[in-house]
Structures are given as structure tokens and as C-alpha cells.
Write a protein that holds these residues in place. Structure first.
Motif, PDB file in Angstrom:
ATOM      1  N   LYS A   1      38.128  -5.460  43.884  1.00  0.00           N
ATOM      2  CA  LYS A   1      39.529  -5.849  44.064  1.00  0.00           C
ATOM      3  C   LYS A   1      40.027  -5.575  45.484  1.00  0.00           C
ATOM      4  O   LYS A   1      41.128  -5.076  45.699  1.00  0.00           O
ATOM      5  CB  LYS A   1      40.460  -5.130  43.075  1.00  0.00           C
TER       6      LYS A   1
ATOM      7  N   LYS B   1      40.224  -7.338  49.563  1.00  0.00           N
ATOM      8  CA  LYS B   1      40.146  -8.572  50.325  1.00  0.00           C
ATOM      9  C   LYS B   1      38.914  -8.543  51.203  1.00  0.00           C
ATOM     10  O   LYS B   1      38.585  -7.539  51.798  1.00  0.00           O
ATOM     11  CB  LYS B   1      41.397  -8.748  51.188  1.00  0.00           C
TER      12      LYS B   1
ATOM     13  N   ILE C   1      46.123  -5.003  46.617  1.00  0.00           N
ATOM     14  CA  ILE C   1      44.895  -5.335  47.357  1.00  0.00           C
ATOM     15  C   ILE C   1      45.062  -4.953  48.819  1.00  0.00           C
ATOM     16  O   ILE C   1      46.066  -5.266  49.455  1.00  0.00           O
ATOM     17  CB  ILE C   1      44.563  -6.837  47.206  1.00  0.00           C
TER      18      ILE C   1
ATOM     19  N   CYS D   1      38.459 -12.444  47.869  1.00  0.00           N
ATOM     20  CA  CYS D   1      38.488 -11.077  47.361  1.00  0.00           C
ATOM     21  C   CYS D   1      37.199 -10.771  46.606  1.00  0.00           C
ATOM     22  O   CYS D   1      36.636 -11.646  45.957  1.00  0.00           O
ATOM     23  CB  CYS D   1      39.653 -10.876  46.400  1.00  0.00           C
TER      24      CYS D   1
ATOM     25  N   HIS E   1      49.539  -9.245  43.795  1.00  0.00           N
ATOM     26  CA  HIS E   1      48.362  -8.861  44.573  1.00  0.00           C
ATOM     27  C   HIS E   1      48.670  -7.762  45.593  1.00  0.00           C
ATOM     28  O   HIS E   1      47.881  -7.502  46.485  1.00  0.00           O
ATOM     29  CB  HIS E   1      47.791 -10.080  45.306  1.00  0.00           C
TER      30      HIS E   1
END
Length: 195
Positions: free
Chosen positions: A91, A93, A138, A86, A135
Motif C-alpha cells: 500500500k 506509491k 499512502i 501503487c 488514499h
């Protein structure tokens, strides 16, 4: 010699934590260098144990090892841990994904290699990750590059290590750290009587 189930379980538990996953990558430097920021490693990588992806296209039996999947279906990948990179600033991927395959008890070379090949087949087209709760914000589209990393043990048969070398697939040899409870159980096993 054979691989104990406890070796597999201890390794899976270790690499499920990001610090354990990064410690694993330190043993294969080319992969460690893929982490965007070592100073902010907690924000630069995500470790997902027994990962699940959502396939954006239907797979036939031939593509999916006798399992027909419909468009949008979630499947568990045959790897043990996925490590996603990441960008710590944005923030989001990045396009690199590392797949960890831990040698399982009773697994021979063809079984271990087949898990990687099946992962390649399933992720050949569009997919998205089912991210862990912390997460989920993301953006989780599929990767540009897939990289395997195999974990074997001193008890892993030599043919498996030779096979991985022959296939030019990276592997590390781990001596698992058993927890105190397991060590205590092993030390109290009764000795076989002398006959």
C-alpha cells in the motif's frame, strides 16, 4: 472541425474513475504494463483528476511560467488526470506516474505541449501529492519517472497529431461517449430553414 467542450468534459469524467483510466491505458500497452497487478488493479493504481501537488522548494518566475511559488505551496498541475502506481501488498506509491493531457477546446499544439512541459518543470524537484481522502494513508512522495499520455479526438486538427508524433509523445484518439441527456439535446436542435 473543432473539439466540443462536451468531449473534454466526458473524457475527464471517464478517466476520473479508475476503471476508465485503466481502459485508457489499455490503448497504450507500454503504460498498461506499468500497472503492478492487473488482477488487483483497484489496489495497484490511483486516478486523480485535476491533481494538486505540494512543492517542497520555491520556484522562480522563470521556472513556474510567471507564477512565483513559495516553499510548501500547493499548486494544481496543468494535466487533466494523474495516474499513480501503487504496490498492492505494501500500500505504498511506486515510482511511476502517468500524466493524461486531454485536448481542450480552442487548444493548439503549442498550448497542449506547454502543459506537459510545465508539468515537467514543476515536478523536477521534490514534491508530494495531495491525495484523495480514501488514499491519504499512502506515502505520496514524488516519482522517479514521469510519463505523458495525450488524448485527442477525431476532430482534433491534424497538425496537433503530427506535432505529437514529431515530438515522440504517445497519444490515443478517442471517440467520446456522450451521455443520453446530451445526445437528446443534440437530436432536438432545430434545423436551419431552407432559404
Amino acid at each position: 472541425m473543432f473539439v466540443k467542450q462536451s468531449y473534454y468534459e466526458a473524457s475527464l469524467a471517464e478517466y476520473s474513475d479508475l476503471s476508465g483510466a485503466i481502459a485508457l491505458l489499455k490503448q497504450h500497452r507500454p503504460y498498461l504494463e506499468m500497472i503492478p497487478s492487473m488482477r488487483r488493479s483497484e489496489e495497484s493504481a490511483i486516478a486523480i483528476p485535476l491533481p494538486v501537488v505540494r512543492i517542497r522548494h520555491a520556484l522562480s518566475k522563470a521556472e513556474s511560467a510567471s507564477v512565483v511559488t513559495s516553499r510548501g505551496e500547493a499548486i494544481r498541475l496543468p494535466c487533466d488526470v494523474a495516474i499513480l502506481m501503487c504496490d498492492p501488498e505494501w500500500k505504498i506509491k511506486m515510482g511511476v506516474e502517468i500524466f493524461v493531457f486531454i485536448h481542450r477546446p480552442q487548444e493548439d499544439f503549442s498550448d497542449l505541449l506547454s502543459r506537459w512541459r510545465q508539468t515537467q518543470v514543476w515536478l523536477d524537484k521534490e514534491y508530494e501529492w495531495l491525495m484523495p481522502p480514501r488514499h491519504q494513508h499512502i506515502f505520496s512522495e514524488g516519482a522517479d519517472k514521469l510519463y505523458p499520455l495525450f488524448v485527442v479526438f477525431p476532430e482534433t486538427p491534424e497538425r496537433i497529431k503530427r506535432g505529437l508524433m514529431g515530438a515522440c509523445l504517445p497519444f490515443v484518439i478517442q471517440t467520446p461517449m456522450l451521455d443520453v441527456e446530451e445526445q437528446a439535446q443534440e437530436s432536438f436542435l432545430p434545423e436551419s430553414p431552407n432559404v
